[in-house]
Each structure stands twice: as C-alpha cells, then as structure tokens.
Design a protein around this motif. Structure first.
Motif: not given
Length: 133
Positions: A51, A55, A57, A91
């Motif tokens: 993260d 940037s 998840a 992700h």
C-alpha cells in the motif's frame, strides 16, 4: 548481533514479466515490499508495504508463500544478509509509484543484472520454474 535484514516481498507476474520498483536516487530495481515492523506478521508487512509503495490493496485471503531467499544485502557491508520472504497475492487498484518509489516497471529475466543480489536469486528460481521469461 543479528546480521540479517528481514524483508517481505510481493511477486506479481504477468505474461512472463515481473513487477519491480526503483526507489528515488537508486539505480537498482527491487521487488516491491520492505522490512517488518515490530509485532507484524508476514501478511501485515506485505499489505502495509505494498500500500505504501504502490497505492494498491493486497487481497489477504489470496496471499500464497512462494519461497524465502537469502543473499548478501545490496549496498551493505559484507556479511549483512537480506532474507526475502516472497508472496504472490491478488490486488485491487493499479500499481502507482508512491512514497520513496520513483519508478514501477515490468522486468524479464534479461533484466537480471539490473536487480539486487537477492532478487537475482529469485529471478533465477522463477526463470527455472518457467514463470519468468
């Protein structure tokens, strides 16, 4: 004194290429990830570092251990070893340089000489198993 740097890394492969990052002011590429903070599990570290750097998840339930690799730590005194515990995981989001990361790029096995010593070992393993072209 422990001469091992404990790091967690994310292996993200696509069509025989691997996602790699370069920090601001550096010339060598590294797999995304970083050092564990006190009390963190591998998964905690993976989620936080990815993260911070990209940037995006990580989907925790999809994380899968690929392997743990050891090598001389790049840019450190002889005998300082980095231990890289690597995971794949799905992700959400598009990897975007963040924090200290200046560049995100896709590398192939031909780029092996552009990555850190421990990443070279990982590149060798992924190439030998047919995942990195």
């Amino acid at each position: 004194m422990d001469d091992t740097i404990d790091k967690i890394a994310w292996i993200h492969l696509d069509d025989g290429k691997i996602l790699s990052t370069r920090s601001r002011g550096k010339t060598v590429y590294y797999l995304p990830g970083g050092k564990r903070e006190p009390g963190e599990t591998d998964l905690d570290t993976l989620i936080r570092e990815i993260d911070e750097e990209l940037s995006i998840a990580i989907v925790p339930t999809t994380a899968s251990h690929v392997g743990t690799y050891r090598a001389q730590a790049h840019g450190h005194a002889d005998g300082i070893i980095v231990q890289m515990t690597c995971y794949t995981a799905e992700h959400h989001g598009v990897p975007t340089p963040s924090g200290e990361i200046e560049e995100v790029t896709w590398l192939t096995y031909a780029d092996r000489d552009r990555v850190s010593p421990v990443d070279q070992i990982i590149f060798d393993h992924l190439h030998q198993t047919g995942h990195l072209h």
